[in-house]
Scaffold this active site. Structure first.
Site, PDB file in Angstrom:
ATOM      1  N   GLY A  27       0.851  -1.181   0.000  1.00  0.00           N
ATOM      2  CA  GLY A  27       0.000   0.000   0.000  1.00  0.00           C
ATOM      3  C   GLY A  27       0.886   1.229   0.000  1.00  0.00           C
ATOM      4  N   SER A  28       0.283   2.379   0.202  1.00  0.00           N
ATOM      5  CA  SER A  28       1.040   3.632   0.117  1.00  0.00           C
ATOM      6  C   SER A  28       2.158   3.709   1.150  1.00  0.00           C
ATOM      7  CB  SER A  28       0.090   4.818   0.280  1.00  0.00           C
ATOM      8  OG  SER A  28      -0.667   4.701   1.487  1.00  0.00           O
ATOM      9  N   GLU A  30       4.028   1.461   2.204  1.00  0.00           N
ATOM     10  CA  GLU A  30       5.129   0.538   1.919  1.00  0.00           C
ATOM     11  C   GLU A  30       5.956   0.939   0.700  1.00  0.00           C
ATOM     12  OE1 GLU A  30       2.539  -0.551   4.549  1.00  0.00           O
ATOM     13  OE2 GLU A  30       1.817  -0.680   2.486  1.00  0.00           O
ATOM     14  N   GLU A  47      -3.896 -10.276   1.973  1.00  0.00           N
ATOM     15  CA  GLU A  47      -2.776 -10.499   2.899  1.00  0.00           C
ATOM     16  C   GLU A  47      -2.772 -11.891   3.520  1.00  0.00           C
ATOM     17  OE1 GLU A  47      -3.266  -6.088   2.529  1.00  0.00           O
ATOM     18  OE2 GLU A  47      -4.638  -7.787   2.818  1.00  0.00           O
ATOM     19  N   HIS A  70       0.409  -4.112   4.442  1.00  0.00           N
ATOM     20  CA  HIS A  70       0.002  -2.715   4.413  1.00  0.00           C
ATOM     21  C   HIS A  70      -0.606  -2.296   5.744  1.00  0.00           C
ATOM     22  CE1 HIS A  70      -1.308   1.132   3.191  1.00  0.00           C
ATOM     23  NE2 HIS A  70      -2.574   0.827   2.923  1.00  0.00           N
ATOM     24  N   HIS A 278      -7.805 -31.520  20.449  1.00  0.00           N
ATOM     25  CA  HIS A 278      -8.841 -30.796  19.726  1.00  0.00           C
ATOM     26  C   HIS A 278     -10.194 -31.047  20.377  1.00  0.00           C
ATOM     27  CE1 HIS A 278     -11.109 -29.995  15.684  1.00  0.00           C
ATOM     28  NE2 HIS A 278     -11.285 -29.037  16.562  1.00  0.00           N
ATOM     29  N   GLY A 398      -5.237 -25.211  11.979  1.00  0.00           N
ATOM     30  CA  GLY A 398      -6.560 -25.503  11.447  1.00  0.00           C
ATOM     31  C   GLY A 398      -7.211 -24.317  10.763  1.00  0.00           C
TER      32      GLY A 398
END
Length: 538
Positions: A27-28, A30, A47, A70, A278, A398
């Site tokens: 984004g801006s 970065e 992302e 970003h 689990h 998971g």
């Protein structure tokens, strides 16, 4: 005094650490860091996809891997995939752009006021340098700390053009290496306990899924004829699943594990926590007649274990030393006896076992399988024959949406081994945009998409918990072939096993990415068919 930009200094440190591939969605904030970037930039369209691709890449290369996100929003999008990387302790450096320093306090657009808090507790270290001059050192610290798992680094974007002494590049071009020598007295004690035990058992985890780990564990098990179980909730396979001493993957329940290990007087758990349960099925952890020793290099896993002793050491080094101490003979050979695959009773619908049997028969023995189809778990293990380390990858926490992009990272990291992605239609929806990256980068992955129109694993778990008519389990029929073609990918539907075989041959010959959609019979993770379908065997 000669000076260089912070950006130049960090780029040089990237080169020193061999960080030649970056995964990102910029984004801006970065853009200043990306100027004159001396590395290959792999773009992900979301992302979560970016983090999963980097995770797969890091697991294969076993090197720190750089991610470019970003600001706060991009970091937030990546947190779901980060849960898997955290459990795997993947070596990831997540960088995120911050607003210019003078604008963070007023909380303007794209400012992240509590940047170091955002990714916690999923990262074990989170930094935002207090000055531009400290950015190179903070970057160096992050790369070195990534050896223990994901780290997070937020950098205000006006820092990249600041000047620092050129000497910092040489000063920070450093390494930190842990000692791997295991105390011989400790090995002698473990050997004595193994030999003295009447019914010892090995429980192996993902941390020994290396060539050396497989060689040592096979040698040790064969020398003493010790049965081997894989740790529950398994993200990597630590032992050949068709070896005669391999029993299975432990159930992810207290009562189930206690019953299995209770039949032994000594259990060595190597390269896994104790244990990643689990489903809630309470019972006795272990009877008093069973001693357990956990061996690994994760102090937090040793600290939180509810029972057993622990040895903090490199698990592969311990396995290798133990194997050498018992003086094993040459490794034995074995042949796999696999039951015929179950078949579906309906035309145009395949049983998952048929699909996996075809993959076993037609794909090379060194194929890497990245699996995110939980409801077909039992069918997968019933038909597969994996005899190489690094052959199996599964989302460690998971978290769905990991498998499709992770397979691309795996393939980018090692183009010499074929990669097959096995993904359910429910999982595919989470990260379907990853197909675009595969096309743009021409990544040679074969994607086998099992379409059954339901969240099969969740349906099974709902019945396990006594929850009738749970909402949101019916996915309907989605045309993934058209979706893949829309991204520019070669994609076909297989109506039967013969067509699946032909398409697999075509995918291997083509060399680029290809999606093969198969309509499959719903099954459960424990191997049973869903109530609405019948299951026949041949």
């Amino acid at each position: 005094m000669t000076t260089v930009s912070v950006r130049h200094a960090v780029h040089e440190l990237m080169a020193f650490h061999g960080m030649t591939t970056i995964f990102g969605n910029p984004g801006s904030n970065e853009l200043p860091f990306l100027k004159d970037l001396p590395a290959r930039y792999i773009l992900g369209l979301q992302e979560g996809t970016v983090v999963a691709m980097a995770d797969g890449y890091a697991q294969v290369t076993d090197r720190p891997t750089l991610i470019n996100l970003h600001a706060a929003s991009g970091t937030g999008n990546g947190l779901g995939a980060l849960t898997n990387a955290t459990v795997s302790r993947s070596k990831l450096v997540l960088t995120a752009g911050q607003q210019v320093r003078d604008m963070v306090g007023p909380e303007v657009m794209l400012a992240n006021v509590d940047a170091t808090v955002l990714a916690k507790p999923l990262v074990h270290q989170s930094l935002e340098p207090l000055s531009a001059a400290d950015v190179p050192r903070a970057f160096s610290q992050s790369v070195l700390a990534a050896d223990r798992g994901p780290v997070y680094l937020s950098v205000p974007y006006d820092d990249w053009d600041a000047e620092v002494p050129a000497a910092v590049i040489a000063e920070l071009s450093r390494t930190v290496r842990p000692a791997t020598v295991v105390d011989p007295d400790v090995i002698a004690d473990l050997r004595a306990r193994l030999v003295a035990a009447e019914r010892p058992v090995l429980v192996l985890g993902p941390d020994v899924d290396t060539d050396a780990g497989w060689e040592a564990s096979i040698a040790l098990a064969e020398a003493l004829e010790i049965p081997v179980w894989a740790a529950p909730s398994l993200p990597r396979l630590p032992f050949p699943n068709r070896h005669p001493l391999f029993r299975s993957v432990l159930p992810a329940a207290i009562a189930g594990i206690g019953e299995i290990l209770g039949a032994h007087d000594l259990a060595l758990v190597i390269g896994a926590p104790v244990f990643r349960y689990h489903q809630w099925q309470p019972g006795q952890y272990l009877p008093e007649t069973t001693a357990l020793v956990q061996i690994g290099d994760d102090p937090s896993a040793a600290d939180r274990a509810p029972f057993g002793d622990a040895l903090l050491a490199d698990p592969v080094e311990v396995l290798s030393a133990l194997a050498e101490a018992v003086a094993p003979g040459p490794a034995g050979t074995w042949s796999a006896e696999i039951d015929p695959a179950a078949t579906s009773a309906k035309d145009g619908v395949l049983h998952p076992e048929e699909v996996f049997a075809t993959l076993r028969e037609q794909m090379p023995g060194d194929t890497r399988f990245v699996v995110e189809s939980t409801s077909t778990n039992a069918a997968f293990w019933a038909q597969m024959d994996l005899r190489r380390s690094g052959s199996y990858f599964f989302p460690a926490s998971g978290g769905l949406g990991w498998g499709l992009p992770a397979s691309m990272g795996v393939a980018l990291a090692d183009p010499d081994r074929p990669v097959v992605t096995i993904i359910g239609d429910g999982s595919a929806h989470y990260s379907i945009a990853a197909l675009r990256t595969a096309v743009e980068e021409d990544i040679p992955v074969v994607i086998v998409l099992l379409r059954n129109g339901t969240y099969g694993a969740l349906d099974w778990f709902a019945r396990l918990l006594g929850v009738d008519k749970a909402p949101g389990l019916d996915l309907g029929e989605v045309d993934f072939v058209s979706i893949a073609r829309g991204y520019g990918m070669t994609a076909e539907h297989a109506d039967d096993i013969a067509e699946l075989g032909r398409l697999l041959d075509r995918a291997r010959a083509g060399g680029g990415p290809m999606l093969i959609e198969v309509t499959t019979e719903p099954t459960n993770p424990d191997g049973g068919a869903s109530p609405e379908r019948t299951r026949s065997t041949t």
